[in-house]
Design an enzyme around this catalytic site. Structure first.
Site, short mmCIF file in Angstrom:
data_model
loop_
_atom_site.label_atom_id
_atom_site.label_comp_id
_atom_site.label_asym_id
_atom_site.label_seq_id
_atom_site.Cartn_x
_atom_site.Cartn_y
_atom_site.Cartn_z
NE ARG A 122 -3.85 -2.20 1.76
CZ ARG A 122 -3.90 -3.15 2.49
NH1 ARG A 122 -3.36 -3.05 3.54
NH2 ARG A 122 -5.03 -4.01 1.87
CE LYS A 144 -0.01 13.83 -15.29
NZ LYS A 144 -0.28 14.44 -16.02
CD GLU A 186 7.89 16.56 -22.17
OE1 GLU A 186 7.56 17.08 -21.80
OE2 GLU A 186 7.14 15.71 -22.27
CE LYS A 228 5.57 17.14 -13.76
NZ LYS A 228 5.72 16.34 -14.67
CD GLU A 238 -3.36 16.62 -15.94
OE1 GLU A 238 -2.30 16.31 -15.85
OE2 GLU A 238 -3.68 16.96 -17.62
NE ARG A 242 0.95 16.48 -12.84
CZ ARG A 242 2.02 16.03 -12.07
NH1 ARG A 242 1.47 15.85 -10.69
NH2 ARG A 242 3.13 15.59 -12.72
CG ASN A 246 -0.88 17.13 -20.27
OD1 ASN A 246 -0.14 17.28 -20.39
ND2 ASN A 246 -2.24 17.36 -20.27
CG HIS A 249 1.80 16.86 -24.10
ND1 HIS A 249 2.64 17.69 -24.23
CD2 HIS A 249 2.30 15.55 -23.45
CE1 HIS A 249 3.55 17.19 -23.18
NE2 HIS A 249 3.89 16.28 -23.09
CG HIS A 253 -0.61 12.27 -26.82
ND1 HIS A 253 -1.36 12.73 -25.41
CD2 HIS A 253 0.65 11.59 -26.23
CE1 HIS A 253 -0.51 12.37 -23.87
NE2 HIS A 253 1.00 12.12 -24.90
CG HIS A 267 6.36 11.43 -25.36
ND1 HIS A 267 5.28 12.02 -25.98
CD2 HIS A 267 6.98 12.66 -24.19
CE1 HIS A 267 4.87 12.62 -24.92
NE2 HIS A 267 6.20 13.26 -24.56
N1 GLY Z 1 4.24 14.85 -17.48
C1 GLY Z 1 2.89 16.12 -17.34
C2 GLY Z 1 2.78 16.02 -15.65
O1 GLY Z 1 3.35 15.57 -14.86
O2 GLY Z 1 2.11 16.17 -15.64
#
Ligand code: GLY
Length: 368
Positions: A122, A144, A186, A228, A238, A242, A246, A249, A253, A267
């Site tokens: 957990r 993430k 990025e 960030k 998000e 957040r 993107n 993106h 994508h 990417h």
């Molecule tokens: N890579 C996008 C984020 O971490 O929200």
């Protein structure tokens, strides 16, 4: 010589350390997190061959023993079978609730191992030791974690913040030029989404960084991580801001899906092309001046990056099909696609108010 960015998330706060020689110092830096002097490291074959010994020696010099699991390199590793293998291995190593797992690699390893740490007993703590530029400036920070599903990328996962991030800038010296530049996609994204001065700094200094200048690399990674961190502190899960991360993106994508998530388009390359397209769309919608996309494209060209759809090897589907691929993006909410657009360089915002005809027109121009 190293720099620190603090990610201020209350009881989940942590530091991101950025500088040369951090693998050598890993023992001293990780020791304060440990209740007993041992860690489990998960890496991939490429990173393991180049850098695992340095990391293990850095730990050993501080009396910390380590066991390691080496997984195949590549996106296919972000999958159920490798997650199962990782979790079973961590259990075999008798990793307890108070132990620390080390994710040592690029974005694939960071996401997979972070997710394994999130679900093991957990939740156990983990340290990110990102080895690609993309992982240092983006995926290792912000919590993430996850794996890909047959239905799409990153569809299974959890928010699980690391306890420490060690971004060793020396390690970037072993990256292939193409991988470095993909990660740079990025970096440039941060300037474009929220900091005009940083973009201007990149216009003057990013070539120096690409050629290996340590101070320029540290400065580029630090500013990216700081941006960030600021965004993640405002919106960890998000719900709003957040999504700015993107930028580029949605186009990216669709292009990744159209090229089968293959070597035809990495990417970060897709992010760079996607940023240029997002600015083209913003200019078409009258949100920013036509000079902005031209300036974005000029910088990407100067960095010798992929900029145009014709820079992607092989055939691409038509604009209609690309728009369909966008509609399968996980950022679709109630059937409407969220775009990140810009009122200028450094002034991005999130909107669902985009006419698909404008998107088609931008793509048709780009496919010409
Ligand atoms: N890579 C996008 C984020 O971490 O929200």
């Amino acid at each position: 010589m190293s720099e620190t960015v603090h990610v201020d998330l209350g009881d989940r706060a942590y530091d991101v350390m950025i500088g040369p020689g951090l693998l050598d110092q890993a023992g001293a830096l990780i020791a304060p997190l440990l209740t007993r002097p041992r860690v489990a490291i998960v890496t991939d074959e490429n990173v393991g061959a180049l850098h695992l010994e340095t990391l293990c020696n850095g730990l050993k010099s501080h009396g910390i023993s380590s066991e390691s699991l080496t997984l195949p390199a590549g996106e296919a590793t972000k999958s159920w079978p490798h997650l199962e293998r990782t979790v079973e291995w961590l259990l075999d190593q008798k990793i307890e609730r108070n132990d620390v797992v080390v994710a040592f690699g690029g974005g694939v390893i960071g996401d997979l191992v972070g997710f394994a740490a999130a679900i093991l007993r957990r939740g156990v703590r983990f340290v990110q030791v990102p080895t690609s530029l993309l992982a240092q400036v983006d995926s290792s920070v912000g919590g993430k974690t996850g794996i890909n599903a047959p239905h799409g990328k990153n569809l299974i996962g959890a928010f699980h913040q690391p306890s420490l991030v060690l971004a060793d800038i020396d390690v970037l010296g072993t990256l292939k030029e193409r991988d470095y530049l993909a990660g740079y996609g990025e970096v440039v994204k941060y300037g474009l989404l929220g900091d005009h001065d940083f973009f201007q700094w990149l216009e003057g200094n990013a070539s120096r960084a690409a050629q290996g200048d340590m101070q320029a690399r540290i400065a580029a990674v630090k500013r990216s991580v700081q941006m960030k961190a600021d965004i993640v502190q405002r919106d960890e899960t998000e719900q709003g801001d957040r999504a700015l991360l993107n930028l580029g993106h949605t186009f990216c994508h669709a292009l990744e899906a159209a090229t089968g998530y293959s070597d035809r388009l990495l990417h970060g390359e897709g992010v760079a092309i996607g940023c240029a397209l997002a600015f083209e769309l913003s200019a078409r919608m009258g949100l920013c001046s036509q000079e902005d996309p031209s300036r974005v494209r000029a910088h990407l060209h100067e960095m010798k990056m992929k900029v145009d759809l014709s820079d992607i090897d092989g055939e691409l589907p038509n604009a209609e099909k690309l728009v369909e691929l966008m509609a399968q993006d996980k950022k679709v909410v109630n059937g409407r696609l969220n775009f990140i657009l810009a009122r200028g360089i450094g002034e991005a915002f999130v909107t669902a108010d985009v006419n698909p005809d404008d998107v088609r027109a931008v793509l048709n121009d780009a496919l010409r």
